[in-house]
Design a protein around this motif. Sequence first.
Motif, PDB file in Angstrom:
ATOM      1  N   CYS A  24      -9.902   0.464  -4.916  1.00 35.89           N
ATOM      2  CA  CYS A  24      -9.268   1.640  -4.301  1.00 35.89           C
ATOM      3  C   CYS A  24      -9.278   2.790  -5.313  1.00 35.89           C
ATOM      4  CB  CYS A  24      -7.837   1.324  -3.877  1.00 35.89           C
ATOM      5  SG  CYS A  24      -6.966   2.801  -3.316  1.00 35.89           S
ATOM      6  N   LEU A  65       0.847  -1.192   0.000  1.00 36.31           N
ATOM      7  CA  LEU A  65       0.000   0.000   0.000  1.00 36.31           C
ATOM      8  C   LEU A  65       0.884   1.244   0.000  1.00 36.31           C
ATOM      9  CD1 LEU A  65      -3.188   0.362   2.135  1.00 36.31           C
ATOM     10  CD2 LEU A  65      -1.713   2.304   1.700  1.00 36.31           C
ATOM     11  N   GLU A 122      -7.791   5.499  -5.402  1.00 38.88           N
ATOM     12  CA  GLU A 122      -6.512   6.202  -5.559  1.00 38.88           C
ATOM     13  C   GLU A 122      -5.423   5.332  -6.178  1.00 38.88           C
ATOM     14  OE1 GLU A 122      -6.666   9.324  -4.968  1.00 38.88           O
ATOM     15  OE2 GLU A 122      -8.640   9.217  -4.048  1.00 38.88           O
ATOM     16  N   CYS A 149      -2.837   7.088  -0.389  1.00 41.60           N
ATOM     17  CA  CYS A 149      -4.049   6.760   0.379  1.00 41.60           C
ATOM     18  C   CYS A 149      -4.763   8.023   0.850  1.00 41.60           C
ATOM     19  CB  CYS A 149      -3.670   5.892   1.571  1.00 41.60           C
ATOM     20  SG  CYS A 149      -5.097   5.448   2.578  1.00 41.60           S
ATOM     21  N   GLN A 150      -6.077   8.059   0.613  1.00 42.86           N
ATOM     22  CA  GLN A 150      -6.899   9.190   1.034  1.00 42.86           C
ATOM     23  C   GLN A 150      -7.888   8.806   2.134  1.00 42.86           C
ATOM     24  OE1 GLN A 150      -6.574  12.418  -0.056  1.00 42.86           O
ATOM     25  NE2 GLN A 150      -4.712  11.643  -1.041  1.00 42.86           N
ATOM     26  N   GLY A 151      -7.816   7.571   2.590  1.00 43.15           N
ATOM     27  CA  GLY A 151      -8.630   7.175   3.732  1.00 43.15           C
ATOM     28  C   GLY A 151     -10.091   6.881   3.439  1.00 43.15           C
ATOM     29  N   HIS A 152     -10.401   6.445   2.215  1.00 47.69           N
ATOM     30  CA  HIS A 152     -11.799   6.134   1.876  1.00 47.69           C
ATOM     31  C   HIS A 152     -12.339   4.919   2.633  1.00 47.69           C
ATOM     32  CE1 HIS A 152     -11.281   8.785  -1.562  1.00 47.69           C
ATOM     33  NE2 HIS A 152     -10.216   8.099  -1.906  1.00 47.69           N
ATOM     34  N   ALA A 153     -11.413   4.045   3.031  1.00 47.83           N
ATOM     35  CA  ALA A 153     -11.751   2.813   3.764  1.00 47.83           C
ATOM     36  C   ALA A 153     -12.432   1.759   2.905  1.00 47.83           C
ATOM     37  CB  ALA A 153     -12.607   3.100   4.992  1.00 47.83           C
ATOM     38  N   ARG A 154     -12.420   1.936   1.606  1.00 48.60           N
ATOM     39  CA  ARG A 154     -13.030   0.900   0.762  1.00 48.60           C
ATOM     40  C   ARG A 154     -12.238  -0.400   0.844  1.00 48.60           C
ATOM     41  NH1 ARG A 154     -15.193   3.041  -4.837  1.00 48.60           N
ATOM     42  NH2 ARG A 154     -16.290   1.080  -4.622  1.00 48.60           N
ATOM     43  N   CYS A 155     -10.925  -0.286   0.998  1.00 46.67           N
ATOM     44  CA  CYS A 155     -10.090  -1.491   1.091  1.00 46.67           C
ATOM     45  C   CYS A 155     -10.524  -2.350   2.271  1.00 46.67           C
ATOM     46  CB  CYS A 155      -8.626  -1.096   1.225  1.00 46.67           C
ATOM     47  SG  CYS A 155      -8.319   0.129   2.511  1.00 46.67           S
ATOM     48  N   SER A 200      -4.988   4.017   5.637  1.00 45.45           N
ATOM     49  CA  SER A 200      -4.883   2.559   5.658  1.00 45.45           C
ATOM     50  C   SER A 200      -3.440   2.085   5.537  1.00 45.45           C
ATOM     51  CB  SER A 200      -5.707   1.998   4.492  1.00 45.45           C
ATOM     52  OG  SER A 200      -5.664   0.595   4.494  1.00 45.45           O
TER      53      SER A 200
HETATM   54  S1  SF4 Z   1      -9.415   2.385  -0.518  1.00 38.68           S
HETATM   55 FE1  SF4 Z   1      -8.004   2.040   1.195  1.00 38.68          FE
HETATM   56  S2  SF4 Z   1      -5.924   2.221   0.325  1.00 38.68           S
HETATM   57 FE2  SF4 Z   1      -7.374   3.100  -1.144  1.00 38.68          FE
HETATM   58  S3  SF4 Z   1      -7.323   5.277  -0.683  1.00 38.68           S
HETATM   59 FE3  SF4 Z   1      -9.028   4.360   0.436  1.00 38.68          FE
HETATM   60  S4  SF4 Z   1      -8.245   3.839   2.491  1.00 38.68           S
HETATM   61 FE4  SF4 Z   1      -6.497   4.215   1.103  1.00 38.68          FE
END
Ligand code: SF4
Length: 65
Positions: free
Chosen positions: A56, A5, A58, A10-16, A32
Motif C-alpha cells: 500500500c 485500514l 499510503e 486511502c487514496q484508492g490505488h486498489a493495490r490491496c 478501500s
Molecule cells: S493500496 Fe488499498 S488501502 Fe492502500 S491506498 Fe490503495 S486502495 Fe487504499
Amino acid sequence: MKVALDAKRCQGHARCAAFAPETFVFDDEGFSRVREGFENVKPELQEKVRRACTNCPEGAITISG
Ligand code: SF4
C-alpha cells in the motif's frame, strides 16, 4: 492476526485488492475498506494481507497480532 485500514490515508490505488481480493472491498467512491467479518485474518489469507500491507503506497493498512 488482525488487519485495519485507515480510511483517511486511502487514496484508492486498489493495490490491496490486487494482493488480497478476499479481504479488501471498495466503497462507491473507490476507496478501500476491510470486508466485514474479515478483520481477524484467517491463516490462509495472512500472507496475502501481509503483501497488501507492504504494497500500500499510503501506509493505510496495519496488521497486528
Ligand atoms: S493500496 Fe488499498 S488501502 Fe492502500 S491506498 Fe490503495 S486502495 Fe487504499
